[in-house]
Design a protein around this motif. Structure first.
Motif, PDB file in Angstrom:
ATOM      1  N   GLY A  78      30.447  37.285  41.762  1.00  0.00           N
ATOM      2  CA  GLY A  78      30.257  38.233  42.703  1.00  0.00           C
ATOM      3  C   GLY A  78      31.681  38.431  43.496  1.00  0.00           C
ATOM      4  O   GLY A  78      32.123  39.767  43.714  1.00  0.00           O
ATOM      5  N   ALA A  79      32.347  37.326  43.747  1.00  0.00           N
ATOM      6  CA  ALA A  79      33.592  37.576  44.554  1.00  0.00           C
ATOM      7  C   ALA A  79      34.397  38.150  43.589  1.00  0.00           C
ATOM      8  O   ALA A  79      35.296  39.266  44.075  1.00  0.00           O
ATOM      9  CB  ALA A  79      34.091  36.178  44.823  1.00  0.00           C
ATOM     10  N   LEU A  80      34.815  38.141  42.340  1.00  0.00           N
ATOM     11  CA  LEU A  80      35.614  38.660  41.380  1.00  0.00           C
ATOM     12  C   LEU A  80      35.250  40.144  41.209  1.00  0.00           C
ATOM     13  O   LEU A  80      36.081  40.985  41.244  1.00  0.00           O
ATOM     14  CB  LEU A  80      35.603  37.942  40.122  1.00  0.00           C
ATOM     15  N   PHE A  81      34.052  40.333  41.284  1.00  0.00           N
ATOM     16  CA  PHE A  81      33.309  41.782  40.827  1.00  0.00           C
ATOM     17  C   PHE A  81      33.914  42.619  42.198  1.00  0.00           C
ATOM     18  O   PHE A  81      34.179  43.650  42.014  1.00  0.00           O
ATOM     19  CB  PHE A  81      31.781  41.703  41.099  1.00  0.00           C
ATOM     20  N   ALA A  82      33.923  42.131  43.201  1.00  0.00           N
ATOM     21  CA  ALA A  82      34.252  42.826  44.617  1.00  0.00           C
ATOM     22  C   ALA A  82      35.666  43.152  44.720  1.00  0.00           C
ATOM     23  O   ALA A  82      35.979  44.261  44.738  1.00  0.00           O
ATOM     24  CB  ALA A  82      33.890  42.011  45.918  1.00  0.00           C
ATOM     25  N   LEU A  83      36.465  42.131  44.127  1.00  0.00           N
ATOM     26  CA  LEU A  83      38.035  42.263  44.129  1.00  0.00           C
ATOM     27  C   LEU A  83      38.230  43.230  43.059  1.00  0.00           C
ATOM     28  O   LEU A  83      39.177  44.030  43.066  1.00  0.00           O
ATOM     29  CB  LEU A  83      38.615  40.801  43.865  1.00  0.00           C
ATOM     30  N   SER A  84      37.647  43.310  42.033  1.00  0.00           N
ATOM     31  CA  SER A  84      38.053  44.105  40.689  1.00  0.00           C
ATOM     32  C   SER A  84      37.646  45.464  41.226  1.00  0.00           C
ATOM     33  O   SER A  84      38.341  46.478  40.768  1.00  0.00           O
ATOM     34  CB  SER A  84      37.255  43.808  39.579  1.00  0.00           C
ATOM     35  N   THR A  85      36.574  45.635  42.120  1.00  0.00           N
ATOM     36  CA  THR A  85      36.119  47.153  42.355  1.00  0.00           C
ATOM     37  C   THR A  85      37.258  47.606  43.510  1.00  0.00           C
ATOM     38  O   THR A  85      37.398  48.875  43.324  1.00  0.00           O
ATOM     39  CB  THR A  85      34.976  46.963  43.057  1.00  0.00           C
ATOM     40  N   GLY A 112      36.307  49.800  50.655  1.00  0.00           N
ATOM     41  CA  GLY A 112      37.275  48.812  50.511  1.00  0.00           C
ATOM     42  C   GLY A 112      37.192  47.818  51.624  1.00  0.00           C
ATOM     43  O   GLY A 112      37.507  46.480  50.947  1.00  0.00           O
ATOM     44  N   VAL A 113      37.146  47.891  52.632  1.00  0.00           N
ATOM     45  CA  VAL A 113      37.046  46.707  53.580  1.00  0.00           C
ATOM     46  C   VAL A 113      35.735  45.897  53.490  1.00  0.00           C
ATOM     47  O   VAL A 113      35.864  44.599  53.221  1.00  0.00           O
ATOM     48  CB  VAL A 113      36.931  47.331  54.934  1.00  0.00           C
ATOM     49  N   VAL A 114      34.460  46.686  52.882  1.00  0.00           N
ATOM     50  CA  VAL A 114      33.411  45.842  52.580  1.00  0.00           C
ATOM     51  C   VAL A 114      33.694  44.868  51.413  1.00  0.00           C
ATOM     52  O   VAL A 114      33.363  43.687  51.418  1.00  0.00           O
ATOM     53  CB  VAL A 114      32.369  46.823  52.411  1.00  0.00           C
ATOM     54  N   GLU A 115      34.373  45.288  50.484  1.00  0.00           N
ATOM     55  CA  GLU A 115      34.712  44.743  49.256  1.00  0.00           C
ATOM     56  C   GLU A 115      35.595  43.556  49.484  1.00  0.00           C
ATOM     57  O   GLU A 115      35.310  42.487  48.864  1.00  0.00           O
ATOM     58  CB  GLU A 115      35.378  45.633  48.175  1.00  0.00           C
ATOM     59  N   VAL A 116      36.430  43.557  50.297  1.00  0.00           N
ATOM     60  CA  VAL A 116      37.466  42.484  50.848  1.00  0.00           C
ATOM     61  C   VAL A 116      36.757  41.518  51.599  1.00  0.00           C
ATOM     62  O   VAL A 116      36.753  40.367  51.151  1.00  0.00           O
ATOM     63  CB  VAL A 116      38.489  43.119  51.520  1.00  0.00           C
ATOM     64  N   ALA A 117      35.624  41.797  52.398  1.00  0.00           N
ATOM     65  CA  ALA A 117      34.990  40.909  52.920  1.00  0.00           C
ATOM     66  C   ALA A 117      33.884  40.346  51.986  1.00  0.00           C
ATOM     67  O   ALA A 117      33.610  38.992  52.433  1.00  0.00           O
ATOM     68  CB  ALA A 117      34.158  41.802  54.050  1.00  0.00           C
ATOM     69  N   VAL A 165      44.345  35.974  49.841  1.00  0.00           N
ATOM     70  CA  VAL A 165      44.075  37.183  48.812  1.00  0.00           C
ATOM     71  C   VAL A 165      43.581  38.226  49.759  1.00  0.00           C
ATOM     72  O   VAL A 165      43.776  39.289  49.469  1.00  0.00           O
ATOM     73  CB  VAL A 165      43.003  36.475  47.836  1.00  0.00           C
ATOM     74  N   SER A 166      42.476  37.719  50.788  1.00  0.00           N
ATOM     75  CA  SER A 166      41.948  38.760  51.448  1.00  0.00           C
ATOM     76  C   SER A 166      43.061  39.713  52.537  1.00  0.00           C
ATOM     77  O   SER A 166      42.472  40.988  52.425  1.00  0.00           O
ATOM     78  CB  SER A 166      40.828  38.120  52.433  1.00  0.00           C
ATOM     79  N   VAL A 167      43.884  38.946  53.012  1.00  0.00           N
ATOM     80  CA  VAL A 167      44.745  39.678  53.762  1.00  0.00           C
ATOM     81  C   VAL A 167      45.759  40.351  52.818  1.00  0.00           C
ATOM     82  O   VAL A 167      45.843  41.639  53.347  1.00  0.00           O
ATOM     83  CB  VAL A 167      45.654  38.731  54.571  1.00  0.00           C
ATOM     84  N   VAL A 168      45.950  40.067  51.875  1.00  0.00           N
ATOM     85  CA  VAL A 168      46.731  40.996  50.947  1.00  0.00           C
ATOM     86  C   VAL A 168      45.909  41.989  50.425  1.00  0.00           C
ATOM     87  O   VAL A 168      46.406  43.237  50.201  1.00  0.00           O
ATOM     88  CB  VAL A 168      47.319  40.060  49.531  1.00  0.00           C
ATOM     89  N   GLY A 169      44.622  41.937  50.175  1.00  0.00           N
ATOM     90  CA  GLY A 169      43.817  43.023  49.758  1.00  0.00           C
ATOM     91  C   GLY A 169      43.670  44.076  50.689  1.00  0.00           C
ATOM     92  O   GLY A 169      43.829  45.349  50.570  1.00  0.00           O
ATOM     93  N   LEU A 170      43.529  43.559  52.116  1.00  0.00           N
ATOM     94  CA  LEU A 170      43.533  44.578  53.145  1.00  0.00           C
ATOM     95  C   LEU A 170      44.793  45.372  53.354  1.00  0.00           C
ATOM     96  O   LEU A 170      44.986  46.526  53.673  1.00  0.00           O
ATOM     97  CB  LEU A 170      43.160  43.745  54.326  1.00  0.00           C
ATOM     98  N   VAL A 171      46.110  44.765  53.264  1.00  0.00           N
ATOM     99  CA  VAL A 171      47.288  45.296  53.250  1.00  0.00           C
ATOM    100  C   VAL A 171      47.293  46.281  52.326  1.00  0.00           C
ATOM    101  O   VAL A 171      47.993  47.628  52.723  1.00  0.00           O
ATOM    102  CB  VAL A 171      48.631  44.221  53.365  1.00  0.00           C
ATOM    103  N   LEU A 172      47.242  46.103  51.067  1.00  0.00           N
ATOM    104  CA  LEU A 172      47.148  47.069  49.958  1.00  0.00           C
ATOM    105  C   LEU A 172      46.420  48.110  50.029  1.00  0.00           C
ATOM    106  O   LEU A 172      46.778  49.227  49.959  1.00  0.00           O
ATOM    107  CB  LEU A 172      46.960  46.273  48.610  1.00  0.00           C
TER     108      LEU A 172
END
Length: 302
Positions: A78-85, A112-117, A165-172
């Motif tokens: 589930g975590a990898l799926f959210a990150l890939s989305t 996007g924010v929900v997927e990072v969370a 990884v979460s912080v990087v995702g939010l920055v991107l």
């Protein structure tokens, strides 16, 4: 007696149970957002529409699996799926996917924010052991331990990696949406564009010089376009003074848009194309309720 008052399932610690519930709920939220986008227009976009539908099905399925089955593997998937989305969204904003380039929308930012969370929550759920948060178990093992032993000991210090990884995702995500949704593209040129006609499913419609179906927006007012910003990116305005081609009847004209550019009109209605139409003979935007109102193909009057 030590388990008296415990409200979570047997065998699960409090943190594991709460992370499972939260992760499942976040997957449901992202699935609901994508389902709404799919039903309100994305289903007409080639390839992208099918990917949206698959994302919705997979997200709902994983949410149920995380909630009912639990376990590290399901949470990790589930975590990898959210990150890939999230990664797919970023690629569609930066370079485009399958000929479609995403624009900045509120739904996209929220998703996007929900997927990072969802990634952060489910990653922590996958790494939690016996209900103890990973940061509380640093003494259980050393960073250089074998992977199997590292996992058995609760993946010490992994919480920092998840946070990074979460912080990087939010920055991107922030960088991507800040650079998206610039000036809306427009078909045609200031010198005008020859408009043609084409019969699609027995209906004669107006097309631009490339054969793409033209549309009018029900929310527009006489002499005024109400499709701007991200709306105009999905529905590019036809620019310049139109020229009647073979078979084109009715009144052609122009209006000035809010940004000062000139947009072609037909019988007083501003003209647009639709990003979901990739070739002549398509009218995927017809009767869509999208970007604040209904869209209709422009039929040619006799």
């Amino acid at each position: 007696m030590k388990n008296m008052g415990r409200s979570w399932p047997p065998g699960l610690g409090r943190w594991q149970f709460l992370l499972r519930i939260a992760g499942s709920g976040l997957l449901v939220v992202t699935a609901a957002i994508h389902l709404d986008l799919y039903l309100t227009g994305y289903n007409t976009i080639p390839t992208i529409g099918w990917l949206f539908l698959l994302q919705v099905i997979a997200a709902f399925g994983l949410a149920a699996a995380v909630l009912v089955l639990g376990g590290r593997l399901v949470a990790a998937v589930g975590a990898l799926f959210a990150l890939s989305t999230l990664g797919g969204y970023l690629l569609s904003v930066w370079v485009g996917l399958f000929g479609f380039r995403e624009v900045r929308t509120t739904a996209g930012i929220v998703a996007g924010v929900v997927e990072v969370a969802a990634f952060a929550t489910l990653a922590l759920a996958a790494l939690a052991v016996n209900g103890i948060p990973v940061e509380h178990r640093w003494s259980f093992g050393a960073p250089g331990a074998a992977v199997t032993n590292w996992l058995r000991q609760g993946a010490p210090r992994s919480g920092w990696a998840v946070s990074a990884v979460s912080v990087v995702g939010l920055v991107l995500l922030g960088v991507a949406v800040a650079g998206a949704g610039g000036k809306a593209p427009a078909t045609g040129s200031s010198s005008g564009q020859v408009l043609e006609t084409m019969t699609i499913q027995g209906v004669t419609v107006l097309t631009d010089s490339k054969g793409l179906t033209l549309y009018w927006f029900a929310a527009d007012k006489p002499g005024q376009s109400n499709c701007n910003g991200s709306c105009a990116t999905y529905w590019p305005p036809v620019a310049g003074t139109p020229v009647a081609g073979s078979g084109v009847t009715g009144s052609l004209g122009t209006i000035h848009r809010a940004d000062g550019s000139v947009q072609a009109t037909y019988n007083g209605r501003p003209l647009y194309t639709y990003v979901g139409d990739s070739a002549p003979g398509q009218a995927r935007g017809n009767n869509l309720n999208l970007n604040g109102g209904l869209w209709h193909e422009v039929t040619v009057t006799g």
